[in-house]
Design an enzyme around this catalytic site. Structure first.
Site, PDB file in Angstrom:
ATOM      1  N   CYS A  45     -43.073  91.350  91.480  1.00  0.00           N
ATOM      2  CA  CYS A  45     -43.587  91.502  93.008  1.00  0.00           C
ATOM      3  C   CYS A  45     -45.846  91.451  93.559  1.00  0.00           C
ATOM      4  CB  CYS A  45     -42.964  91.716  94.298  1.00  0.00           C
ATOM      5  SG  CYS A  45     -43.005  91.995  95.119  1.00  0.00           S
ATOM      6  N   HIS A  79     -35.934  94.580  93.188  1.00  0.00           N
ATOM      7  CA  HIS A  79     -36.446  93.038  92.896  1.00  0.00           C
ATOM      8  C   HIS A  79     -37.527  92.591  92.236  1.00  0.00           C
ATOM      9  CE1 HIS A  79     -39.103  94.518  96.250  1.00  0.00           C
ATOM     10  NE2 HIS A  79     -39.503  93.327  95.627  1.00  0.00           N
ATOM     11  N   GLU A  80     -37.761  93.801  91.500  1.00  0.00           N
ATOM     12  CA  GLU A  80     -39.143  93.713  90.017  1.00  0.00           C
ATOM     13  C   GLU A  80     -38.164  93.920  88.995  1.00  0.00           C
ATOM     14  OE1 GLU A  80     -42.618  95.644  91.864  1.00  0.00           O
ATOM     15  OE2 GLU A  80     -42.180  95.184  93.781  1.00  0.00           O
ATOM     16  N   CYS A 108     -40.607  99.382  95.622  1.00  0.00           N
ATOM     17  CA  CYS A 108     -41.449  98.122  96.125  1.00  0.00           C
ATOM     18  C   CYS A 108     -41.660  97.911  97.607  1.00  0.00           C
ATOM     19  CB  CYS A 108     -41.616  97.012  95.905  1.00  0.00           C
ATOM     20  SG  CYS A 108     -42.283  96.282  97.089  1.00  0.00           S
ATOM     21  N   HIS A 109     -42.231  98.635  98.226  1.00  0.00           N
ATOM     22  CA  HIS A 109     -42.130  99.089  99.976  1.00  0.00           C
ATOM     23  C   HIS A 109     -41.215  98.421 100.350  1.00  0.00           C
ATOM     24  CE1 HIS A 109     -46.046 101.148  99.693  1.00  0.00           C
ATOM     25  NE2 HIS A 109     -45.991 100.424  99.026  1.00  0.00           N
ATOM     26  N   THR A 110     -41.191  97.109 100.073  1.00  0.00           N
ATOM     27  CA  THR A 110     -39.961  96.801 100.502  1.00  0.00           C
ATOM     28  C   THR A 110     -38.456  96.638 100.265  1.00  0.00           C
ATOM     29  OG1 THR A 110     -41.112  94.339  99.794  1.00  0.00           O
ATOM     30  CG2 THR A 110     -39.318  93.773 101.206  1.00  0.00           C
ATOM     31  N   ARG A 158     -32.771  79.402 100.590  1.00  0.00           N
ATOM     32  CA  ARG A 158     -33.295  80.200 100.691  1.00  0.00           C
ATOM     33  C   ARG A 158     -32.043  81.039 102.005  1.00  0.00           C
ATOM     34  NH1 ARG A 158     -39.083  80.335 101.377  1.00  0.00           N
ATOM     35  NH2 ARG A 158     -39.119  81.356 103.963  1.00  0.00           N
ATOM     36  N   CYS A 165     -41.001  72.024  96.248  1.00  0.00           N
ATOM     37  CA  CYS A 165     -41.583  72.388  94.192  1.00  0.00           C
ATOM     38  C   CYS A 165     -42.176  71.678  94.092  1.00  0.00           C
ATOM     39  CB  CYS A 165     -39.824  72.691  94.209  1.00  0.00           C
ATOM     40  SG  CYS A 165     -39.154  74.532  94.452  1.00  0.00           S
ATOM     41  N   CYS A 181     -36.774  70.461  95.048  1.00  0.00           N
ATOM     42  CA  CYS A 181     -37.164  70.350  96.705  1.00  0.00           C
ATOM     43  C   CYS A 181     -38.642  70.010  97.173  1.00  0.00           C
ATOM     44  CB  CYS A 181     -36.635  71.491  97.013  1.00  0.00           C
ATOM     45  SG  CYS A 181     -37.997  72.675  97.103  1.00  0.00           S
ATOM     46  N   CYS A 211     -37.257  76.121  92.314  1.00  0.00           N
ATOM     47  CA  CYS A 211     -36.017  74.691  91.949  1.00  0.00           C
ATOM     48  C   CYS A 211     -36.540  73.339  91.105  1.00  0.00           C
ATOM     49  CB  CYS A 211     -34.868  74.692  93.026  1.00  0.00           C
ATOM     50  SG  CYS A 211     -35.779  72.901  94.401  1.00  0.00           S
ATOM     51  N   CYS A 229     -40.239  77.606  97.939  1.00  0.00           N
ATOM     52  CA  CYS A 229     -38.621  76.734  97.736  1.00  0.00           C
ATOM     53  C   CYS A 229     -38.034  76.470  98.145  1.00  0.00           C
ATOM     54  CB  CYS A 229     -38.781  77.112  96.270  1.00  0.00           C
ATOM     55  SG  CYS A 229     -36.696  76.171  95.163  1.00  0.00           S
ATOM     56  N   ARG A 261     -47.063 102.208  90.488  1.00  0.00           N
ATOM     57  CA  ARG A 261     -46.064 101.913  90.795  1.00  0.00           C
ATOM     58  C   ARG A 261     -44.627 102.650  90.303  1.00  0.00           C
ATOM     59  NH1 ARG A 261     -45.514  98.866  94.497  1.00  0.00           N
ATOM     60  NH2 ARG A 261     -44.979  96.968  94.591  1.00  0.00           N
TER      61      ARG A 261
END
Ligand code: NAD
Ligand code: ZN
Ligand code: ZN
Length: 368
Positions: free
Chosen positions: A169, A62-63, A40-42, A110, A98, A95, A92, A106, A362
């Site tokens: 994502c 992260h994917e 991904c771009h991130t 963080r 959530c 919180c 979670c 959430c 992708r």
């Protein structure tokens, strides 16, 4: 245990695939054997050094999608053998956010996640005793990962991993922007700016909501063709005249819903300007560059246009991702056209090159 992983050693340099150590899952954590992971771009944004909050050394990615191998103490919702999708945006279920239907942001982990730590403030990845950080709480450019239970969505095991990982994502972001954030009404007219993973997901989301007309705007004819396959009824070349064209196509009014999925603040402005007076809702999903601001004529708001932002499409991951994957398995979402290249972990840097060349939507790393 030992595993192979793609490590960001220094910003601006290629990732280095190497053997690293992964520690056992602790309380509330889960060991996942990864099967597939989107590029991904991130990931590239962080690897390049452009992201001011980036850190190294870290295992990027992260994917991810894979299989639960082992669970730590107190993990109740997952068991070995379960198929999961990784969530950079956890749920979670406890919180204040959530428990409120208005947001998916959430609050549970963080701070530590932003530092590259697991929720207890430590890391599970190391190399010769040196700490290696977790990227976005996921670190899925690897054969295995350890993640918090609250950041894993249990999915239908019939979903192929190479498609399931795309829901981690961009695809869920686009679908969710239309389904959750905008909650597009049936019969409406929509305009989607950008036909990458996020924009194409938004086109599909508008179709699933029963939109009558879906105008897709992009600079690339090839990507616009993909938008047609996802349900776009009108295709438009992006640039200067795009807003005027949309106004012309909608009797001078603009679209009921517009979506921005490019990351350009100029296009965000266009998306607002192309929204209908009275009730037009513009949803921004793109991530602008650090320090950039959005320039908006306030009169557009007074006359009834609204502006909303959407993170991960407003999808509460553990509930929403499995539900979207079920819709995909029922044939409602055509995921295959998004998977452009299958690559090995050793070719992760080629995945970045393909992305920079805008070659396909992708690249997916096949891990096991
Ligand atoms: N909000 C979130 O949670 C979230 C999640 C994932 C990605 N994103 C962001 O969403 C954006 C899109 O991601 P992507 O993976 O689809 O990216 P992408 O680069 O694959 O797609 C962007 C598309 O925008 C098009 N484009 C560029 N300039 C344009 C213009 N002037 N008019 C029309 N189209 C134009 C490009 O041709 C490209 O097809 C990025 O900014 C990304 O960082 C946000
Ligand atoms: Zn991503
Ligand atoms: Zn929460």
């Amino acid at each position: 245990m030992k595993m192979r992983a793609a490590v960001l050693e220094r910003f601006g340099e290629p990732l280095v695939v190497q053997e690293v150590d992964l520690a056992e899952p602790r309380a509330g954590e889960v060991l996942v054997r990864l099967a597939a992971c989107g590029v991904c771009h991130t990931d590239l944004y962080t690897a390049s050094g452009a992201d001011p909050s980036g850190y190294a050394p870290a295992v990027l990615g992260h994917e991810g999608a894979g299989v639960v191998e082992k669970v730590g103490e107190g993990v109740g919702s997952l068991a070995p053998g379960d198929h999961v999708v990784t969530l950079f945006s956890p749920q979670c279920r406890e919180c204040i956010h959530c428990r409120d239907e208005r947001t998916n942001l959430c609050l549970a982990i963080r701070e530590e996640q932003n530092k590259g730590h697991l929720p207890d403030g430590t890391v599970r990845i190391s190399r010769d005793g040196e700490e290696v950080r977790h990227f976005m709480g996921c670190s899925t450019f690897a054969e295995y990962t350890v993640m918090p239970e609250i950041a894993l969505a249990k999915i239908n095991p019939e979903a192929p991993f190479e498609h399931a990982c795309l829901f981690a994502c961009g695809l869920s972001t686009g679908l969710g922007a239309a389904i959750n954030t905008a909650a597009v009404r049936a019969g409406s007219t929509c305009a989607v700016f950008g036909a990458g993973m996020v924009g194409l997901g938004a086109v599909a989301g508008c179709r699933l909501q029963g939109a009558e007309r879906i105008i897709c705007v992009d600079l690339s004819p090839e990507r616009l063709r993909l938008a047609r396959g996802q349900g776009a009824t009108d295709l438009l070349e992006g640039g200067e005249g795009a807003v005027e064209r949309i106004l012309e196509m909608t009797g001078g009014f603009g679209a009921d819903y517009t979506f921005e999925a490019t990351g350009s603040v100029a296009v965000m402005r266009q998306a607002l300007e192309a929204a209908r007076m009275g009730w037009g809702l513009c949803t921004v999903a793109g991530v602008a560059g650090k320090g950039e601001t959005l320039d908006v004529v306030p009169r557009l708001l007074i006359t009834g246009r609204r502006l909303a932002g959407s993170s991960f499409g407003g999808v509460k991951g553990r509930d929403g991702v499995p539900a979207l994957i079920d819709r995909y398995l029922e044939g409602e979402i055509d995921v295959a056209p998004f998977l452009s290249h299958r690559i090995g972990l050793d070719e992760v840097n080629r995945g970045f090159e393909l992305m920079e060349a805008q070659d396909g939507i992708r690249s997916v790393i096949e891990l096991s």
